[in-house]
Design a protein around this motif. Structure first.
Motif, PDB file in Angstrom:
ATOM      1  N   ARG A 120       0.812  -1.218   0.000  1.00  0.00           N
ATOM      2  CA  ARG A 120       0.000   0.000   0.000  1.00  0.00           C
ATOM      3  C   ARG A 120       0.839   1.258   0.000  1.00  0.00           C
ATOM      4  O   ARG A 120       0.415   2.302  -0.481  1.00  0.00           O
ATOM      5  CB  ARG A 120      -0.899   0.018   1.236  1.00  0.00           C
ATOM      6  N   LEU A 121       2.042   1.185   0.576  1.00  0.00           N
ATOM      7  CA  LEU A 121       2.848   2.396   0.758  1.00  0.00           C
ATOM      8  C   LEU A 121       3.542   2.801  -0.545  1.00  0.00           C
ATOM      9  O   LEU A 121       3.793   1.967  -1.411  1.00  0.00           O
ATOM     10  CB  LEU A 121       3.904   2.168   1.840  1.00  0.00           C
ATOM     11  N   THR A 122       3.853   4.091  -0.632  1.00  0.00           N
ATOM     12  CA  THR A 122       4.550   4.585  -1.821  1.00  0.00           C
ATOM     13  C   THR A 122       6.048   4.381  -1.701  1.00  0.00           C
ATOM     14  O   THR A 122       6.754   4.350  -2.680  1.00  0.00           O
ATOM     15  CB  THR A 122       4.342   6.099  -1.993  1.00  0.00           C
ATOM     16  N   CYS A 177       8.030  10.522  22.687  1.00  0.00           N
ATOM     17  CA  CYS A 177       7.100  11.611  22.421  1.00  0.00           C
ATOM     18  C   CYS A 177       5.694  11.054  22.221  1.00  0.00           C
ATOM     19  O   CYS A 177       5.487   9.848  22.216  1.00  0.00           O
ATOM     20  CB  CYS A 177       7.542  12.368  21.173  1.00  0.00           C
ATOM     21  N   VAL A 178       4.774  11.959  22.028  1.00  0.00           N
ATOM     22  CA  VAL A 178       3.385  11.561  21.844  1.00  0.00           C
ATOM     23  C   VAL A 178       3.266  10.601  20.658  1.00  0.00           C
ATOM     24  O   VAL A 178       3.817  10.850  19.601  1.00  0.00           O
ATOM     25  CB  VAL A 178       2.530  12.816  21.576  1.00  0.00           C
ATOM     26  N   ASN A 179       2.548   9.515  20.859  1.00  0.00           N
ATOM     27  CA  ASN A 179       2.393   8.544  19.781  1.00  0.00           C
ATOM     28  C   ASN A 179       0.925   8.516  19.350  1.00  0.00           C
ATOM     29  O   ASN A 179       0.139   7.688  19.817  1.00  0.00           O
ATOM     30  CB  ASN A 179       2.840   7.158  20.271  1.00  0.00           C
ATOM     31  N   ASP A 180       0.575   9.468  18.468  1.00  0.00           N
ATOM     32  CA  ASP A 180      -0.808   9.498  17.997  1.00  0.00           C
ATOM     33  C   ASP A 180      -0.919   8.672  16.724  1.00  0.00           C
ATOM     34  O   ASP A 180      -1.298   9.179  15.661  1.00  0.00           O
ATOM     35  CB  ASP A 180      -1.256  10.950  17.785  1.00  0.00           C
ATOM     36  N   ARG A 181      -0.590   7.398  16.843  1.00  0.00           N
ATOM     37  CA  ARG A 181      -0.456   6.551  15.668  1.00  0.00           C
ATOM     38  C   ARG A 181      -1.768   6.308  14.969  1.00  0.00           C
ATOM     39  O   ARG A 181      -1.812   6.220  13.748  1.00  0.00           O
ATOM     40  CB  ARG A 181       0.205   5.218  16.038  1.00  0.00           C
ATOM     41  N   LYS A 182      -2.847   6.198  15.743  1.00  0.00           N
ATOM     42  CA  LYS A 182      -4.134   5.882  15.108  1.00  0.00           C
ATOM     43  C   LYS A 182      -4.507   6.974  14.119  1.00  0.00           C
ATOM     44  O   LYS A 182      -4.888   6.708  12.985  1.00  0.00           O
ATOM     45  CB  LYS A 182      -5.225   5.772  16.168  1.00  0.00           C
ATOM     46  N   GLU A 183      -4.370   8.208  14.606  1.00  0.00           N
ATOM     47  CA  GLU A 183      -4.708   9.359  13.767  1.00  0.00           C
ATOM     48  C   GLU A 183      -3.828   9.382  12.527  1.00  0.00           C
ATOM     49  O   GLU A 183      -4.302   9.578  11.417  1.00  0.00           O
ATOM     50  CB  GLU A 183      -4.516  10.635  14.603  1.00  0.00           C
ATOM     51  N   GLN A 184      -2.549   9.171  12.740  1.00  0.00           N
ATOM     52  CA  GLN A 184      -1.595   9.230  11.637  1.00  0.00           C
ATOM     53  C   GLN A 184      -1.869   8.144  10.616  1.00  0.00           C
ATOM     54  O   GLN A 184      -1.850   8.391   9.403  1.00  0.00           O
ATOM     55  CB  GLN A 184      -0.169   9.091  12.178  1.00  0.00           C
ATOM     56  N   LEU A 185      -2.173   6.944  11.088  1.00  0.00           N
ATOM     57  CA  LEU A 185      -2.421   5.845  10.159  1.00  0.00           C
ATOM     58  C   LEU A 185      -3.676   6.117   9.348  1.00  0.00           C
ATOM     59  O   LEU A 185      -3.723   5.849   8.143  1.00  0.00           O
ATOM     60  CB  LEU A 185      -2.578   4.525  10.928  1.00  0.00           C
ATOM     61  N   ARG A 186      -4.668   6.680  10.025  1.00  0.00           N
ATOM     62  CA  ARG A 186      -5.918   6.962   9.325  1.00  0.00           C
ATOM     63  C   ARG A 186      -5.653   7.932   8.184  1.00  0.00           C
ATOM     64  O   ARG A 186      -6.076   7.707   7.052  1.00  0.00           O
ATOM     65  CB  ARG A 186      -6.927   7.550  10.313  1.00  0.00           C
ATOM     66  N   GLN A 187      -4.909   9.010   8.488  1.00  0.00           N
ATOM     67  CA  GLN A 187      -4.601   9.997   7.453  1.00  0.00           C
ATOM     68  C   GLN A 187      -3.761   9.381   6.354  1.00  0.00           C
ATOM     69  O   GLN A 187      -3.993   9.623   5.163  1.00  0.00           O
ATOM     70  CB  GLN A 187      -3.826  11.169   8.066  1.00  0.00           C
ATOM     71  N   LEU A 188      -2.787   8.575   6.763  1.00  0.00           N
ATOM     72  CA  LEU A 188      -1.869   7.981   5.790  1.00  0.00           C
ATOM     73  C   LEU A 188      -2.607   7.112   4.810  1.00  0.00           C
ATOM     74  O   LEU A 188      -2.477   7.271   3.583  1.00  0.00           O
ATOM     75  CB  LEU A 188      -0.804   7.156   6.536  1.00  0.00           C
ATOM     76  N   PHE A 189      -3.441   6.190   5.336  1.00  0.00           N
ATOM     77  CA  PHE A 189      -4.097   5.263   4.420  1.00  0.00           C
ATOM     78  C   PHE A 189      -5.152   5.942   3.573  1.00  0.00           C
ATOM     79  O   PHE A 189      -5.389   5.547   2.435  1.00  0.00           O
ATOM     80  CB  PHE A 189      -4.652   4.069   5.202  1.00  0.00           C
ATOM     81  N   ARG A 190      -5.758   6.984   4.152  1.00  0.00           N
ATOM     82  CA  ARG A 190      -6.740   7.717   3.363  1.00  0.00           C
ATOM     83  C   ARG A 190      -6.051   8.382   2.178  1.00  0.00           C
ATOM     84  O   ARG A 190      -6.510   8.299   1.036  1.00  0.00           O
ATOM     85  CB  ARG A 190      -7.432   8.765   4.214  1.00  0.00           C
ATOM     86  N   LEU A 194      -3.297   7.523   0.788  1.00  0.00           N
ATOM     87  CA  LEU A 194      -2.799   6.509  -0.148  1.00  0.00           C
ATOM     88  C   LEU A 194      -3.912   6.061  -1.074  1.00  0.00           C
ATOM     89  O   LEU A 194      -3.710   5.857  -2.269  1.00  0.00           O
ATOM     90  CB  LEU A 194      -2.226   5.307   0.612  1.00  0.00           C
ATOM     91  N   GLN A 195      -5.113   5.921  -0.484  1.00  0.00           N
ATOM     92  CA  GLN A 195      -6.246   5.507  -1.309  1.00  0.00           C
ATOM     93  C   GLN A 195      -6.534   6.552  -2.370  1.00  0.00           C
ATOM     94  O   GLN A 195      -6.795   6.235  -3.521  1.00  0.00           O
ATOM     95  CB  GLN A 195      -7.477   5.340  -0.431  1.00  0.00           C
ATOM     96  N   VAL A 196      -6.480   7.805  -1.938  1.00  0.00           N
ATOM     97  CA  VAL A 196      -6.735   8.901  -2.874  1.00  0.00           C
ATOM     98  C   VAL A 196      -5.721   8.871  -4.004  1.00  0.00           C
ATOM     99  O   VAL A 196      -6.058   9.016  -5.170  1.00  0.00           O
ATOM    100  CB  VAL A 196      -6.678  10.264  -2.132  1.00  0.00           C
ATOM    101  N   GLN A 197      -4.463   8.662  -3.624  1.00  0.00           N
ATOM    102  CA  GLN A 197      -3.410   8.633  -4.648  1.00  0.00           C
ATOM    103  C   GLN A 197      -3.638   7.518  -5.644  1.00  0.00           C
ATOM    104  O   GLN A 197      -3.439   7.676  -6.838  1.00  0.00           O
ATOM    105  CB  GLN A 197      -2.044   8.430  -4.001  1.00  0.00           C
ATOM    106  N   LYS A 198      -4.110   6.378  -5.135  1.00  0.00           N
ATOM    107  CA  LYS A 198      -4.307   5.229  -6.028  1.00  0.00           C
ATOM    108  C   LYS A 198      -5.396   5.528  -7.038  1.00  0.00           C
ATOM    109  O   LYS A 198      -5.325   5.160  -8.188  1.00  0.00           O
ATOM    110  CB  LYS A 198      -4.716   4.000  -5.212  1.00  0.00           C
TER     111      LYS A 198
END
Lengths: 461, 526
Positions: free
Chosen positions: A395-397, A438-451, A453-457
């Motif tokens: 999925r990643l670029t 540091c702060v690990n707001d991974r859920k938020e980041q993953l959501r933005q990332l995959f969204r 990526l989908q747009v890019q695809k």
């Protein structure tokens, strides 16, 4: 070797070409029955294969690797969770050798100051082959404490502290010593039990009943930083996707493991005081399972900041980044960088009272068993993000600098926090892309990332 | 006009009286004598010159801080013919209730004493003294047999007492109306509503920068954080208590917090203070008190089991054991509705000359008491400093959380404030919880009694306590409790039992305190 290359931003090395079609079904295999199994089973599109079935992804243990890696054919897309000869980094005696060699090279190429950046490993000597060198060093520093560690065991087994040469003499004369004098020459690396962390049996040598063991004698850090009068060490996770070129990710979460008893140099025999390994602490008479004796590393970072101020803390964490990078660089040329391999290392770091970090060891198979609910969450997220970075689903670029809780720390050169290609000539404003503690707001980041990526695809072309 | 003037002069007289007995007075006197040598001091204008000197050398600031501290802590004098009990608690029925509650506690303590045949106090034999001295820094390693000891009381026992409080002069009739208070607390005390709270906590508003909100990762530090830190450093350089108290309403930067709190509480560790602490330590070594076992038990049950505070176990003993011997704490009973329990030397029951306060500081610890100290261990590392800060926090704030009084920061008012906020602004939720037998106060009481220690993540707790110091009030605890319920309202509306409601609110460790407060106070439609 550590020359800075001008970074027109490089991808972090996912293979291009026809294998980049997104896979919908990924067959995985693992023998571990802990958080890893939970994570793998819950991952959408991943199915478990057992026994002799064909697999795309194998989280193997090191003994399987040793026996089978060399005669297993793997398709291009297949991934496996260890490097063939990871023990170059994770076995204490090899790591010392590699680091010493790397340091010498740095000194030749870049001078003493640069080489001094490798002085994060307490002086270590292999036993018994470096015994005489050790004695020389010992005599130069009378009265200090040394720690003897078996090279290939984990969880604190077989470790003891000493201050007098007499203690080693006794040890040499003991059973282990006897075995070593018979098999004095160090066995060929290819035959040696390469386990980094959890094997105890050697299947190589059926004749011997007791395994052949090597030890290292290491200078004991006598002024560890104490919190509440207790000694602790830090467990940090580093994910290496390839060695050539070197690509490494640093996880934001980690923890500090506390010794249950108060630190004092008077009680050298008290195993429990000096070893902060949770496995050892669990057998201590003071141990209460509810306590867990761990602090999340964010809490540790905050505590230090309130005591020493943010600049001192930043310096400490920068020095830790230095440890991770240099240790990986030191084995870069010896580790077989197979593109199928990746590895999640558990680094053990000790901080002394001057806020200098020391590398204790690197684990190729850090424990994935959870000791508490908080621990379970940490390890679950860690493994999920590891699988995101490994990216079996394609999925990643390949241009990402952050995936969940992982920050890309080294991409064939330092990675900057700033966006876009950075001008490294000045190095003045360079801030590395690491956020340990540091702060690990991974859920938020993953959501933005995959969204995105989908747009890019979906975008044409 | 005349009344105000005479009030003011009464206040001044009182403060002067108080300060005359303090260290600061002695120091100022010494300084005044010493500065006579200075060339700028002239005989003709002696008074003005000395005053000028004090101003320049920072002594005036210290005096200012001391006066400010007194004003913060001591209630203003009421009517000259009011008896001293009025300073403790003006309402008779509250005083009576506190008195009978104390009797119960003491009875419980005495019966435990008799059951276990342990004296309330005994002198330690020399061998034991030596042992304790050696182990002073690691008393946590001791594992005495505490199985027979029980905490004297737990917060829920105290809650039952508060629920049964009634004002005998107040008759609200049997008929229910929309004005009926549906909560557990049934005493008519005045509490603030949201518009009044907004005025009171104006610095927490949406347009003011806050630490805990505007220092999050998405906000660039240039917008607020950097400037705020700079101001904080300036405040520390000026050493001005009042300015620090105003500043900290917007939160304290992590690196400055320890110093800021010390400045606001007017704590500076003089050699006399260190000596005093050492004397208390000697006291502990020489005498063993029954309450010591209660303290041990409490620490082992609460702080030692906490994921983060277990590390500080040893410090907790060093602070709490000394605290129980500190007779200077008795001073706070002048404005505390509680009174120190009295005990009599063996065989001299009832004879006033043989009465002693027990424990020496008059405070009997209850289950969870050690959690007042635990968060402070994050900030202070020398035992005497930690001790001083804790003691001051106790005699300014924490004592109000476990004594029955009508003070707006007293636990009764906090409970009533909490329930009123919930009933007024979240009526559906309140009604629903009441219907399923889950009165909200039963869940939130323990949070407020402990000032949320052990329930919130440490960094969030410290941000909350910043505001307690900044506003010199505990009302924010009740507001936060209501805000937590508001935040989890959706889930709470779906539960059907008290146990399920407790489960929804069991884990507060992920909550961010300042956004919750801000939303509840400033962004909820009222």
């Amino acid at each position: 070797m550590s020359r800075q290359k001008n970074q027109s931003f490089k991808g972090h090395g996912l293979s291009k070409g026809k294998e980049r079609e997104p896979r919908t079904l990924i067959r995985f295999k693992t023998t571990l029955m802990n958080t890893l199994m939970d994570v793998l089973r819950h991952r959408p599109g991943w199915v478990e294969v057992k026994d002799e079935g064909e697999w795309d992804f194998y989280w193997c243990d090191v003994s399987w690797l040793r026996e089978n890696f060399d005669h297993t054919y793997m398709d291009e897309h297949v991934r496996i969770s260890h490097f063939r000869n990871h023990y170059e980094l994770t076995r204490k005696n090899y790591m010392v050798k590699n680091l010493k060699r790397f340091r010498k090279q740095l000194e030749r190429e870049a001078g003493k100051v640069e080489a001094a950046k490798c002085d994060f490993f307490p002086k270590t000597f292999e036993m018994p082959c470096e015994y005489h060198l050790f004695v020389e060093e010992f005599r130069k520093n009378p009265g200090i404490t040394w720690i003897m560690k078996p090279v290939a065991r984990s969880q604190g087994k077989g470790i003891f502290l000493f201050r007098r040469l007499k203690d080693i003499m006794d040890w040499r004369k003991g059973t282990v010593g006897k075995k070593l004098t018979i098999v004095e020459a160090q066995p060929n690396r290819a035959n040696v039990n390469p386990s980094g962390s959890h094997d105890t049996k050697s299947s190589d040598d059926q004749k011997e009943e007791i395994p052949v063991e090597n030890y290292v004698a290491q200078r004991y850090v006598e002024n560890p930083y104490l919190i509440g009068g207790r000694k602790f060490d830090l467990r940090v996770y580093v994910l290496v996707m390839s060695y050539i070129p070197l690509r490494a990710w640093l996880y934001r979460d980690g923890f500090a493991r506390f010794s249950n008893t108060r630190f004092t140099l008077n009680s050298i025999d008290d195993h429990y005081v000096h070893l902060t390994n949770v496995a050892v602490q669990k057998t201590s008479p003071d141990y209460h399972p509810k306590k867990g004796c761990k602090w999340m590393i964010q809490r540790f970072r905050q505590y230090l900041a309130s005591k020493h101020g943010p600049e001192a803390v930043e310096r400490l964490f920068r020095d830790m980044d230095n440890i991770f990078i240099r240790s990986l660089q030191s084995v870069q040329k010896v580790i077989i960088s197979d593109k199928h391999c990746f590895e999640l290392y558990g680094y053990d770091i000790l901080v002394d009272q001057d806020l200098k970090p020391w590398l204790l060891e690197v684990n190729a198979s850090p424990s994935l068993t959870a000791s508490s609910q908080e621990d379970y969450e940490l390890k679950t997220c860690l493994l999920e993000d590891t699988l995101h970075v490994v990216d079996m689903e394609a999925r990643l670029t390949g241009r990402e600098k952050r995936v969940g809780g992982f920050d890309l720390m080294w991409n064939d050169g330092p990675v900057s926090r700033e966006e876009g290609p950075s001008d490294l000539s000045g190095m003045g404003n360079f801030v590395t892309n690491t956020h340990l503690g540091c702060v690990n707001d991974r859920k938020e980041q993953l959501r933005q990332l995959f969204r995105s990526l989908q747009v890019q695809k979906k975008a044409p072309g | 006009m005349l009344q105000e003037e005479s009030d003011l002069s009464l206040v001044i007289a009182q403060i002067v009286q108080k300060l005359k007995g303090s260290n600061l007075y002695a120091q100022l006197e010494r300084q005044a004598w010493a500065c006579l040598q200075r060339p700028e001091i002239r005989l003709e204008s002696l008074k003005e010159d000395i005053k000028e000197f004090f101003k320049i050398s920072g002594w005036e600031k210290k005096l200012q801080n001391a006066v400010y501290s007194e004003l913060n802590v001591y209630p203003l004098p009421s009517h000259p013919s009011a008896p001293p009990e009025h300073l403790k608690e003006p309402l008779v029925y509250m005083r009576k209730a506190q008195g009978s509650w104390e009797k119960r506690i003491l009875k419980s303590l005495n019966s435990m004493c008799t059951e276990l045949s342990i004296p309330l106090a005994r002198k330690r034999p020399v061998g034991e003294q030596k042992e304790l001295l050696n182990k002073w820094n690691e008393m946590g390693t001791d594992e005495p047999d505490l199985s027979l000891f029980r905490p004297v009381y737990a917060p829920k026992d105290f809650l039952e007492v508060l629920i049964n409080l009634r004002n005998p002069n107040y008759e609200n009739g049997d008929s229910l109306s929309f004005r009926t208070h549906l909560g557990l607390i049934q005493v008519p005390l005045k509490v603030k509503d949201i518009p009044e709270l907004k005025e009171c906590f104006v610095e927490l508003g949406l347009t003011t920068g806050q630490l805990g909100i505007d220092d999050s990762t998405q906000v660039p530090p240039e917008l607020f954080e950097n400037e705020h830190v700079r101001i904080g450093q300036k405040v520390l350089v000026q050493q001005d208590s009042a300015a620090a108290q105003q500043y900290i309403r917007q939160g304290s930067p992590t690196a400055l917090r320890a110093e800021l709190w010390a400045l606001i509480l007017n704590i500076s560790s003089q050699p006399e203070d260190i000596l005093y602490y050492e004397q208390l330590k000697t006291n502990v070594i020489q005498h063993d008190l029954l309450v010591d076992s209660l303290i041990y038990k409490d620490v082992k049950l609460t702080a030692s089991n906490d994921d983060y505070y277990f590390v500080f176990e040893d410090y907790l003993y060093q602070v709490l054991l000394c605290f129980s011997r500190d007779t200077s704490v008795l001073g706070h009973f002048a404005y505390n509705s509680a009174s120190p329990p009295k005990s009599y030397i063996r065989g001299k029951l009832g004879l006033e000359e043989y009465a002693v306060f027990y424990p020496p500081n008059g405070v009997i610890p209850f289950h969870g008491f050690s959690m007042y100290v635990a968060p402070l261990c994050f900030l202070y590392h020398e035992p005497y400093k930690l001790y001083q800060i804790f003691r001051e926090m106790y005699v300014r704030f924490f004592f109000r959380l476990h004594s029955i009084s009508s003070h707006p920061s007293g636990i009764v008012s906090l409970c009533l404030l909490f329930e009123t906020l919930l009933q007024t602004y979240l009526p559906q939720l309140f009604y629903h919880l009441r219907e399923i037998g889950a009165q909200p106060l039963r869940i939130s009481f323990k949070w407020m009694v402990r000032a949320f220690s052990g329930y919130l993540a440490t960094d969030q707790l410290l941000l909350l306590w910043d505001r307690i110091l900044g506003y010199n009030s505990l009302e924010i605890l009740a507001v936060l409790a209501a805000a937590v319920f508001a935040f989890r309202a959706v889930n709470l509306m779906e539960v059907t039992s008290l146990a399920a409601a407790e489960a929804v609110l069991a884990d507060l460790s992920t909550l961010k305190v300042m956004p919750l407060l801000q939303i509840f106070l400033f962004a909820t439609v009222t």
